[in-house]
Design a protein around this motif. Sequence first.
Motif, PDB file in Angstrom:
ATOM      1  N   TYR A 226       1.925  -8.080  79.810  1.00  0.00           N
ATOM      2  CA  TYR A 226       2.082  -8.655  81.324  1.00  0.00           C
ATOM      3  C   TYR A 226       1.029  -9.486  82.586  1.00  0.00           C
ATOM      4  O   TYR A 226       0.226  -8.839  82.187  1.00  0.00           O
ATOM      5  N   THR A 227       1.862 -10.290  82.993  1.00  0.00           N
ATOM      6  CA  THR A 227       1.126 -11.219  84.828  1.00  0.00           C
ATOM      7  C   THR A 227       2.176 -10.833  85.553  1.00  0.00           C
ATOM      8  O   THR A 227       3.208 -10.268  85.723  1.00  0.00           O
ATOM      9  N   GLU A 228       0.993 -11.091  87.228  1.00  0.00           N
ATOM     10  CA  GLU A 228       1.653 -10.870  88.151  1.00  0.00           C
ATOM     11  C   GLU A 228       3.197 -11.793  88.859  1.00  0.00           C
ATOM     12  O   GLU A 228       3.087 -13.068  88.423  1.00  0.00           O
ATOM     13  N   PRO A 229       3.718 -11.507  89.435  1.00  0.00           N
ATOM     14  CA  PRO A 229       4.454 -12.569  90.137  1.00  0.00           C
ATOM     15  C   PRO A 229       4.529 -13.701  90.639  1.00  0.00           C
ATOM     16  O   PRO A 229       2.923 -13.255  90.918  1.00  0.00           O
ATOM     17  N   ASN A 230       4.644 -14.869  91.103  1.00  0.00           N
ATOM     18  CA  ASN A 230       3.976 -15.984  91.295  1.00  0.00           C
ATOM     19  C   ASN A 230       4.439 -15.946  93.006  1.00  0.00           C
ATOM     20  O   ASN A 230       3.864 -16.288  94.013  1.00  0.00           O
ATOM     21  N   GLY A 231       5.172 -15.464  93.608  1.00  0.00           N
ATOM     22  CA  GLY A 231       6.087 -14.960  95.048  1.00  0.00           C
ATOM     23  C   GLY A 231       6.466 -16.216  95.604  1.00  0.00           C
ATOM     24  O   GLY A 231       6.286 -17.604  94.588  1.00  0.00           O
ATOM     25  N   HIS A 232       7.359 -16.335  96.173  1.00  0.00           N
ATOM     26  CA  HIS A 232       8.235 -17.699  96.760  1.00  0.00           C
ATOM     27  C   HIS A 232       7.105 -18.643  98.244  1.00  0.00           C
ATOM     28  O   HIS A 232       6.540 -17.664  98.606  1.00  0.00           O
ATOM     29  N   THR A 233       8.193 -19.740  97.677  1.00  0.00           N
ATOM     30  CA  THR A 233       7.202 -20.533  98.312  1.00  0.00           C
ATOM     31  C   THR A 233       8.189 -21.159  99.280  1.00  0.00           C
ATOM     32  O   THR A 233       8.926 -21.743  99.075  1.00  0.00           O
ATOM     33  N   TYR A 234       8.458 -20.741 100.087  1.00  0.00           N
ATOM     34  CA  TYR A 234       9.122 -21.416 101.613  1.00  0.00           C
ATOM     35  C   TYR A 234       9.194 -22.772 101.773  1.00  0.00           C
ATOM     36  O   TYR A 234       8.190 -22.748 102.323  1.00  0.00           O
TER      37      TYR A 234
END
Length: 511
Positions: A226-234
């Motif tokens: 598993y790897t961590e989510p990238n997160g949003h770029t708004y």
Amino acid sequence: MTKTIKATLITLTASVALFVSGLVCTGFTTANAESSDEVHTHAYETSEIAATCTEQGYTLYTCTDCGETKKDNYIEAAGHSYSETPVAATCTTSGYMLYNCVDCGHTYSVQTELPKGHSYEVVVVPNTCTHKGYTTHFCTVCGYEYNDAFIDEMGHDYQTEEIAPTCTESGYTKYTCAVCDKVYLDSFVDALEHNYEETITEPTCLEGGFTTFTCLNCGDEYIASYTEPNGHTYTEIKHEVTCVTYGYTEHVCNDCNDRFITDYITAKGHNYLDILVPATPTSLGYTRHICIDCNYSYLSDYVTSGDNGYIEEPEEPVIPEPHQHTYELYVKDNAEDMKLVAMCVCEKCGDTKSGYFAVKFTDEDGVITDGYVTGRVIDYSELYGEITVTITNESGDELTTLTVKAQEKAVEPTVPVEPEQPEQPDEPTVPEEPEEPDEPTVPEQPEQPDDNTNEPTEPNEPDNSDDTDADVNDDKSNGVAIALFVMLIVLAVGGVAGFIVYKKLKNKKQK
């Protein structure tokens, strides 16, 4: 007749008993009475005994002294008062009428019909591989049933199927009955091993990445790495408020198009300019309401020619007959925004247009500011005081003149007055020699703290210099420094006051 004889016998028996008891009570039942003084006089209590269905009623007299009783005033028995309740016949029992005395509960019955007998429905239950078949006879009236015509069970008819082994399951031979689907297994073979293939799933804004291991033989899979989510770029997209829709800021993710909304601004609502279209002998008059911001419009207040009252709104919209437009200028003052809205409206049909307007602003001091607009809005928010606005068309013809209230006049900042310089003395004043101070008072030493911090500082020794020239020069320098310091304070105060006035005027202008 029997009842009458029985009642007569009871009456005679009671009379004889009463006579005998009277003889006893009066002392005539025995010859051994010594004198008339021994005669007993009865003191009777009376009680009424009601008649029943089968027994007479009467009056009972009981002597309270000797217990002697007597009866009279006999009432014949009332006899039974029966209610009738029909009871229907069943498959196995007769029907009858039930008679029940409502007074004493005595009952008897009289048969009215014979048993009806069963009404059977026949159900044939077929035999199976493991159970006998039979015929069931079921009474649809009372539920009684019995079985007959039994048939022996058939036994199983098995079909064979070979099940191959998988990565996790053993192979075997499956036997299934073609009649009842009964199953049993035998001839087992060991399970195989998995043959996994890796598939990498990259992380997204909200979901972490991972590697999926899938077996090429059986499709079994598991996930690891598993790897961590990238997160949003708004990215922010601003939507301006309108008359009927909210204004807001839309935040859209560049990678997954996730979105959310912030900074809601309530819809402004329509800002109507009301245009009165008069009625003619051949057409209705009405008021046309035109939003000066979005051009939405509607009609109301219909009137006929020569009629000052309202009529009902027509079911179909009023379509003016073809004509040559005759435009007249309408101006509405939005004092809160310090803007005029100028619209040319046809007097006959209410059609609107925007065009070129030359505008002249004249303030209270007679200062004229010229300008022009090619739309609807005339902005006077940059001006001050009471303004006379003159609007002309492209040909220079004056269309209208009106007075509006702009910003309050700006208050000119007060220029600080430069303070007078103190007169410079011809000769420097020599200060008197200061008296020699006594020995300086040494403060008491504070208690020594445990950590030796915050130790007191020894007081400075007073300066006993005798240099007179140095004192004179110091005094002169101090005077000049004080004067300069006072000037700087005055200039600073004036500058701050001017800056505050400037900011207030600027803020008000922006509003």
